[in-house]
Design a protein around this motif. Structure first.
Motif, PDB file in Angstrom:
ATOM      1  N   VAL A 190       0.849  -1.198   0.000  1.00 37.08           N
ATOM      2  CA  VAL A 190       0.000   0.000   0.000  1.00 37.08           C
ATOM      3  C   VAL A 190       0.886   1.249   0.000  1.00 37.08           C
ATOM      4  O   VAL A 190       0.670   2.178  -0.790  1.00 37.08           O
ATOM      5  N   ILE A 191       1.892   1.231   0.832  1.00 35.51           N
ATOM      6  CA  ILE A 191       2.783   2.398   0.917  1.00 35.51           C
ATOM      7  C   ILE A 191       3.528   2.602  -0.394  1.00 35.51           C
ATOM      8  O   ILE A 191       3.657   3.720  -0.901  1.00 35.51           O
ATOM      9  N   SER A 192       3.971   1.495  -0.967  1.00 36.26           N
ATOM     10  CA  SER A 192       4.682   1.581  -2.239  1.00 36.26           C
ATOM     11  C   SER A 192       3.775   2.167  -3.318  1.00 36.26           C
ATOM     12  O   SER A 192       4.173   3.025  -4.102  1.00 36.26           O
ATOM     13  N   LYS A 193       2.515   1.722  -3.343  1.00 38.35           N
ATOM     14  CA  LYS A 193       1.549   2.218  -4.347  1.00 38.35           C
ATOM     15  C   LYS A 193       1.283   3.709  -4.131  1.00 38.35           C
ATOM     16  O   LYS A 193       1.143   4.474  -5.075  1.00 38.35           O
ATOM     17  N   LEU A 194       1.187   4.068  -2.838  1.00 42.37           N
ATOM     18  CA  LEU A 194       0.867   5.467  -2.524  1.00 42.37           C
ATOM     19  C   LEU A 194       1.953   6.419  -2.999  1.00 42.37           C
ATOM     20  O   LEU A 194       1.712   7.605  -3.194  1.00 42.37           O
ATOM     21  N   THR A 195       3.163   5.874  -3.141  1.00 39.55           N
ATOM     22  CA  THR A 195       4.267   6.742  -3.578  1.00 39.55           C
ATOM     23  C   THR A 195       4.392   6.794  -5.105  1.00 39.55           C
ATOM     24  O   THR A 195       5.221   7.536  -5.628  1.00 39.55           O
ATOM     25  N   GLU A 196       3.570   6.004  -5.784  1.00 41.29           N
ATOM     26  CA  GLU A 196       3.604   6.069  -7.254  1.00 41.29           C
ATOM     27  C   GLU A 196       2.925   7.360  -7.707  1.00 41.29           C
ATOM     28  O   GLU A 196       1.999   7.846  -7.052  1.00 41.29           O
ATOM     29  N   GLU A 197       3.361   7.852  -8.847  1.00 47.98           N
ATOM     30  CA  GLU A 197       2.780   9.110  -9.331  1.00 47.98           C
ATOM     31  C   GLU A 197       1.304   8.939  -9.678  1.00 47.98           C
ATOM     32  O   GLU A 197       0.463   9.741  -9.316  1.00 47.98           O
ATOM     33  N   LYS A 198       1.032   7.875 -10.434  1.00 42.31           N
ATOM     34  CA  LYS A 198      -0.373   7.587 -10.755  1.00 42.31           C
ATOM     35  C   LYS A 198      -0.682   6.175 -10.269  1.00 42.31           C
ATOM     36  O   LYS A 198      -0.601   5.212 -11.040  1.00 42.31           O
ATOM     37  N   PRO A 199      -0.957   6.070  -8.999  1.00 38.95           N
ATOM     38  CA  PRO A 199      -1.153   4.712  -8.479  1.00 38.95           C
ATOM     39  C   PRO A 199      -2.383   4.043  -9.067  1.00 38.95           C
ATOM     40  O   PRO A 199      -3.417   4.704  -9.253  1.00 38.95           O
ATOM     41  N   SER A 200      -2.221   2.765  -9.385  1.00 39.17           N
ATOM     42  CA  SER A 200      -3.388   2.015  -9.873  1.00 39.17           C
ATOM     43  C   SER A 200      -4.211   1.619  -8.641  1.00 39.17           C
ATOM     44  O   SER A 200      -4.392   2.425  -7.745  1.00 39.17           O
ATOM     45  N   HIS A 201      -4.599   0.414  -8.597  1.00 39.14           N
ATOM     46  CA  HIS A 201      -5.410  -0.041  -7.466  1.00 39.14           C
ATOM     47  C   HIS A 201      -4.550  -0.116  -6.196  1.00 39.14           C
ATOM     48  O   HIS A 201      -3.475  -0.714  -6.190  1.00 39.14           O
ATOM     49  N   ILE A 202      -5.020   0.479  -5.135  1.00 39.78           N
ATOM     50  CA  ILE A 202      -4.280   0.369  -3.857  1.00 39.78           C
ATOM     51  C   ILE A 202      -4.981  -0.677  -2.992  1.00 39.78           C
ATOM     52  O   ILE A 202      -6.157  -0.520  -2.652  1.00 39.78           O
ATOM     53  N   PRO A 203      -4.261  -1.741  -2.642  1.00 39.13           N
ATOM     54  CA  PRO A 203      -4.955  -2.888  -2.000  1.00 39.13           C
ATOM     55  C   PRO A 203      -5.221  -2.697  -0.505  1.00 39.13           C
ATOM     56  O   PRO A 203      -4.818  -3.525   0.309  1.00 39.13           O
ATOM     57  N   TYR A 204      -5.924  -1.617  -0.155  1.00 34.99           N
ATOM     58  CA  TYR A 204      -6.247  -1.401   1.261  1.00 34.99           C
ATOM     59  C   TYR A 204      -7.008  -2.573   1.854  1.00 34.99           C
ATOM     60  O   TYR A 204      -6.841  -2.933   3.010  1.00 34.99           O
ATOM     61  N   ARG A 205      -7.881  -3.149   1.029  1.00 36.41           N
ATOM     62  CA  ARG A 205      -8.798  -4.155   1.566  1.00 36.41           C
ATOM     63  C   ARG A 205      -8.149  -5.533   1.737  1.00 36.41           C
ATOM     64  O   ARG A 205      -8.800  -6.477   2.190  1.00 36.41           O
ATOM     65  N   ASP A 206      -6.855  -5.634   1.377  1.00 39.38           N
ATOM     66  CA  ASP A 206      -6.204  -6.942   1.482  1.00 39.38           C
ATOM     67  C   ASP A 206      -5.879  -7.358   2.917  1.00 39.38           C
ATOM     68  O   ASP A 206      -5.559  -8.512   3.179  1.00 39.38           O
ATOM     69  N   SER A 207      -5.908  -6.393   3.801  1.00 39.04           N
ATOM     70  CA  SER A 207      -5.703  -6.771   5.220  1.00 39.04           C
ATOM     71  C   SER A 207      -6.506  -5.799   6.091  1.00 39.04           C
ATOM     72  O   SER A 207      -6.789  -4.670   5.688  1.00 39.04           O
ATOM     73  N   LYS A 208      -6.845  -6.276   7.278  1.00 39.08           N
ATOM     74  CA  LYS A 208      -7.635  -5.436   8.194  1.00 39.08           C
ATOM     75  C   LYS A 208      -6.815  -4.223   8.622  1.00 39.08           C
ATOM     76  O   LYS A 208      -7.356  -3.135   8.816  1.00 39.08           O
ATOM     77  N   LEU A 209      -5.505  -4.441   8.757  1.00 38.88           N
ATOM     78  CA  LEU A 209      -4.637  -3.344   9.188  1.00 38.88           C
ATOM     79  C   LEU A 209      -4.696  -2.184   8.197  1.00 38.88           C
ATOM     80  O   LEU A 209      -4.930  -1.029   8.581  1.00 38.88           O
ATOM     81  N   THR A 210      -4.515  -2.480   6.904  1.00 39.08           N
ATOM     82  CA  THR A 210      -4.518  -1.405   5.900  1.00 39.08           C
ATOM     83  C   THR A 210      -5.922  -0.825   5.718  1.00 39.08           C
ATOM     84  O   THR A 210      -6.080   0.359   5.449  1.00 39.08           O
ATOM     85  N   ARG A 211      -6.931  -1.661   5.921  1.00 40.60           N
ATOM     86  CA  ARG A 211      -8.308  -1.156   5.820  1.00 40.60           C
ATOM     87  C   ARG A 211      -8.545  -0.101   6.884  1.00 40.60           C
ATOM     88  O   ARG A 211      -9.122   0.955   6.635  1.00 40.60           O
ATOM     89  N   LEU A 212      -8.072  -0.408   8.087  1.00 39.56           N
ATOM     90  CA  LEU A 212      -8.293   0.527   9.187  1.00 39.56           C
ATOM     91  C   LEU A 212      -7.383   1.747   9.101  1.00 39.56           C
ATOM     92  O   LEU A 212      -7.707   2.802   9.633  1.00 39.56           O
ATOM     93  N   LEU A 213      -6.236   1.574   8.442  1.00 38.18           N
ATOM     94  CA  LEU A 213      -5.315   2.715   8.328  1.00 38.18           C
ATOM     95  C   LEU A 213      -5.574   3.526   7.059  1.00 38.18           C
ATOM     96  O   LEU A 213      -4.883   4.514   6.813  1.00 38.18           O
TER      97      LEU A 213
END
Ligand SMILES: Nc1ncnc2c1ncn2[C@@H]1O[C@H](COP(=O)(O)OP(=O)(O)OP(=O)(O)O)[C@@H](O)[C@H]1O
Length: 844
Positions: free
Chosen positions: A305-328
């Motif tokens: 997720v962090i790596s995607k967030l640093t992309e200029e045009k991020p594609s899909h960010i997999p927040y939903r892949d874990s509860k931790l990233t969903r909540l963050l």
């Protein structure tokens, strides 16, 4: 790898010359540079995630294994590899192994906390491999409180420094264990669902507690820690097996009369202690491996997720892949301040793992955030709800006060003087009782207002300023020490709370209200151990509960009284004006309310009696437990004392005996000495006798002399007797030896005898066989002689030869027989001889 990071940095427009103040740091854009530090832009840093790295010292295990330093802090912002100095990374700040958590807080967390108090969401999280020091940094211990206690303390300190605003703080505390969300404040809240709302992600059914003081908040966290999953691994004795998220929800609104309708700020401060990523070196099995794989998976999703967030045009960010990233999600997607603290070990055994953490931290540095204040005017604002309720209650109180006057004036207006007199006379007593009832109702309302007011926190200072105070970024002086912020006793050590000075807050009238005295009781109890503390906590809790129930009961009773008195008024009014339907409706409503409230009162009474019984039982069981434990200890001690007494008595008896012996021997030796002295001086005595004629002395000497010779004789006798006794003993011993020898011989002889008998029997048998053979041979010869003389010469000569052979064989047999007989005879003699010897010996 470093060069790859350098490319990324340029893409984000980083300027190395601004950030890398380390003398050895050089721009990554320079191809000739031997040292490629991956930098970041200090100007942009304000809008980016704050990333810091904290080195911990080498631990005992690492020192014992002879580990070396693989990574080190090069200046204040650079981490460099010891073996390959060209590999280096730059961060907002790098803390060396001796840096205190307080300093880490001031640099990496304080701005996030103060932002949250101003309405800007904040998230602080610790990321690193197992045993790198995440929990040490986030929770800390008594000597060194972590970011969480320091943040809680700071939040209350900010309230104190912001007299123009009212605050309401709530906290929740939960863990994500094996992808399951568990409420740490409520043991029944297991496997909670993460839900999506237009305003963000939330956990369904999570318990939120309104907190009144730092100690209150920290006691809740400590209680929550009891339920956290912790286990021991190869690398850490107390390894966190779950991610924990501590959330402080802060509501604040302007204080004062002109604040009506003004927006309330609502923000959340998330303090996260992540479980540590585990390398394959961990060599875990079973449950630990399962936990480890969940931990690694969620951390990998976080890294993605962090790596995607640093992309200029991020594609899909997999927040939903874990509860931790969903909540963050809301924090990471740039809606608040974020601080990432990466504790690392310098140890060479974790070079790769530390490198991964450093790369993760560096990537996170590039996330851009736009922190903004959250202003709300809706039902989510608990502070508004409480404020409105307080307002309504105040108005009700005012009405109640005015109501007395109105009723009186109305009566005077409507009734004629005669009726008024009559009514005054009739109703004087009634009015008196009604006034009393109303006073009670007022007191109940006031109580409720005070209770609600208690939940809203305000500064004890007065100020006309309407803005948040400017808070310097350096360490402020705090109104309470570090000690009281340390956690309560738990798995990670003995912690002490000290609530002195910390719990001053004011009610709406501006009077100081001291915090719950129970916390002071806590401290006293804690001095006497955890058990006592827990006991006092439990009883305080139940006492509080009963108190609240009673308060509730009082309020309801007050309300019933109030309604009853209004009902009376209305009934009188109906009597006068029966056509008024509105009054009837009101009467009905009041009756219903009174009924409902009476039912509630009934329920409360039951609850109170239940709670009282439970509390009494708890006290009793506590006391009886303590008593039985004490009894056991006392009995144990008593036994010990009895044993000690017995052994002492034995010692005394032995000593007495020894003393008596010693006295006897002293007396004896005195006598001997004396007598010797006398014998030595005998001649001299004689001379004395002769010279001085001292007859008594001579007589005494003679008696003694006789005694001495008697003793000598006795001694000699004893010596003789001892000698003869010794001789006898010696003889006895010899005889015993001989006896045992004879017995052994006898048994050996028996065995031998048996063997000889067998042999004898065999020889007899053999002898008989030989005799039979001889007889048979003789017979054959006789028969041949008588069977005829006409034989041819050849046959005769042949027969002669044969006969010769037979004769030879016969003579052999005879010889053998004689020999055997001889042997038999010899054996017989031997047996007889042995038997005779044996008999003799046995007799001896
Ligand atoms: N900066 C430090 N100074 C001194 N001791 C430290 C420091 N950081 C960590 N430690 C010690 O190292 C040990 C491991 O630390 P800690 O439990 O905080 O690791 P962790 O990263 O939380 O591990 P895990 O992920 O397994 O839970 C503890 O005994 C802790 O006291």
């Amino acid at each position: 790898m470093a060069s790859k990071q350098g490319v990324k940095s340029r893409r984000f427009g980083f300027n190395s010359s601004k950030t890398c103040n380390s003398p050895s740091s050089k721009s990554p854009s320079s191809p000739s540079s031997s040292s490629k530090i991956v930098p970041f832009d200090a100007q942009r840093a304000k809008e980016n995630v704050t990333v810091t790295v904290r080195f911990r010292p080498l631990n005992q295990r690492e020192i014992q294994q002879g580990e070396e330093i693989a990574w080190y802090a090069d200046g204040e912002t650079v981490v460099r590899n010891e073996n390959n100095p060209s590999v280096a990374y730059a961060y907002d700040r790098v803390f060396g192994p001796t840096t205190t958590t307080r300093h880490v807080y001031d640099v990496a967390a304080q701005h996030v906390v103060s932002g949250a108090m101003e309405g800007i969401n904040g998230t602080i999280f610790a990321y690193g491999v197992t045993s790198s020091g995440k929990t040490h940094t986030m929770h800390g211990d008594q000597r060194s409180p972590g970011i969480i206690p320091l943040a809680v303390k700071d939040a209350f300190s900010i309230i104190q420094e912001t007299p123009n605003r009212e605050f309401l703080l709530r906290l929740s505390y939960f863990e994500i264990y094996n992808e399951v969300v568990n409420d740490l404040l409520n043991p029944e809240g297991q496997n909670l669902r993460v839900r999506q709302h237009t305003q963000g992600t939330f956990i369904e059914g999570i318990k939120e507690e309104v907190v009144l003081s730092p100690a209150h908040a920290l006691s809740l966290i400590a209680a929550g820690e009891e339920h956290r999953h912790v286990g021991s691994t190869n690398f850490n004795l107390l390894s966190s097996r779950s991610h924990t998220i501590f959330t402080l929800t802060i509501e604040s609104s302007p204080r004062g009369k002109n604040s009506e309708g003004e927006a309330v700020t609502l923000s959340q401060l998330n303090l996260i202690d992540l479980a540590g990523s585990e390398s394959s070196k961990a060599a875990t099995t079973g449950m630990r491996r399962r936990e480890g794989s969940y931990i690694n998976k969620s951390l990998l999703t976080l890294a993605t997720v962090i790596s995607k967030l640093t992309e200029e045009k991020p594609s899909h960010i997999p927040y939903r892949d874990s509860k931790l990233t969903r909540l963050l999600q809301s924090s990471l997607s740039g809606h608040g301040r974020v601080s990432l603290i990466c504790p690392v070990t310098p140890s060479s055994s974790s070079t790769e793992e530390t490198h991964n953490t450093l790369k993760f931290a560096h990537r996170a540095k590039h996330i851009e955030i736009q922190a903004a204040q959250n202003k709300i005017i809706d039902e989510r604002s608990l502070i508004k709800k409480y404020q409105q309720e307080i307002q309504c209650l105040r108005e009700e109180l005012e009405q109640l006060k005015r109501g007395n006057v109105t009723v009186q004036s109305k009566d005077t207006e409507e009734d004629n003087i005669g009726l008024l007199k009559q009514k005054l006379e009739d109703g004087q007593v009634r009015l008196q009782s009604r006034l009393e009832q109303e006073e009670e109702a007022k007191a109940a309302l006031l109580g409720r207002i005070q209770r609600l007011t208690k939940l809203i926190l305000i500064s004890t200072k007065t100020s006309n300023s309407t803005t948040f105070p400017n808070r310097p970024s350096f360490r402020r002086s705090h109104s309470f020490g570090e000690k009281e912020l340390a956690y309560l006793p738990y798995k990670r050590g003995d912690f002490i709370l000290d609530d002195e000075n910390i719990d001053l807050y004011a009610n709406l009238e501006g009077n100081y209200v001291t915090a719950d005295d129970s916390f002071k009781e806590d401290e006293n109890a804690k001095k006497y151990g955890l058990l006592n503390w827990l006991k006092s906590r439990t009883s305080i809790k139940s006492v509080d509960h009963i108190y609240l129930l009673r308060e509730e009961h009082k309020i309801l009773s007050g309300e019933v009284v109030l309604h009853s008195s209004t009902l009376k008024m209305l009934s009188e009014e109906t009597a006068r004006n029966p056509q008024n339907d509105q009054i009837h409706v009101e009467i009905k409503r009041l009756k219903d309310e009174i009924k409902a409230k009476s039912e509630q009162i009934g329920l409360l009474e039951k609850q109170i009696s239940r709670s009282l019984t439970a509390s009494v039982n708890m006290d009793r069981s506590g006391v009886s437990q303590v008593k039985s434990a004490d009894k056991g200890i006392i009995q144990e001690k008593l036994k010990q004392k009895i044993c000690e007494c017995e052994s002492l008595q034995e010692t005394i008896t032995t000593l007495k005996q020894q003393l008596a012996d010693a006295m006897e021997s002293i007396n004896f030796s005195n006598v001997v000495n004396h007598s010797q002295h006398l014998s030595l001086t005998k001649d001299y005595s004689s001379e004395l006798y002769l010279d001085k004629g001292n007859a008594n002395f001579t007589n005494g000497g003679t008696v003694l002399q006789a005694k001495i010779s008697e003793i000598e004789q006795l001694k000699q006798k004893v010596a003789e007797l001892t000698e003869s006794k010794e001789q006898l003993e010696l003889r006895n011993q010899k005889l015993a030896e001989e006896n045992s020898y004879a017995k052994g011989l006898a048994s050996a002889s028996v065995v031998e005898l048996k063997a000889l008998s067998k042999e004898f029997a065999k020889l007899i048998d053999y002898n008989q066989r030989l005799a039979a053979e001889l007889a048979a041979t003789k017979n054959l010869t006789t028969q041949r002689r008588s069977s005829g003389s006409v034989q041819n010469a050849r046959r005769e000569s042949h027969a002669r030869l044969k006969r010769n052979d037979q004769a030879g064989s016969n003579s052999d047999i005879k010889r053998e027989l004689a020999l055997s007989k001889d042997q038999l005879y010899q054996k017989e003699i031997e047996i007889q001889r042995k038997m005779l010897t044996m008999k003799l010996k046995c007799r001896v």
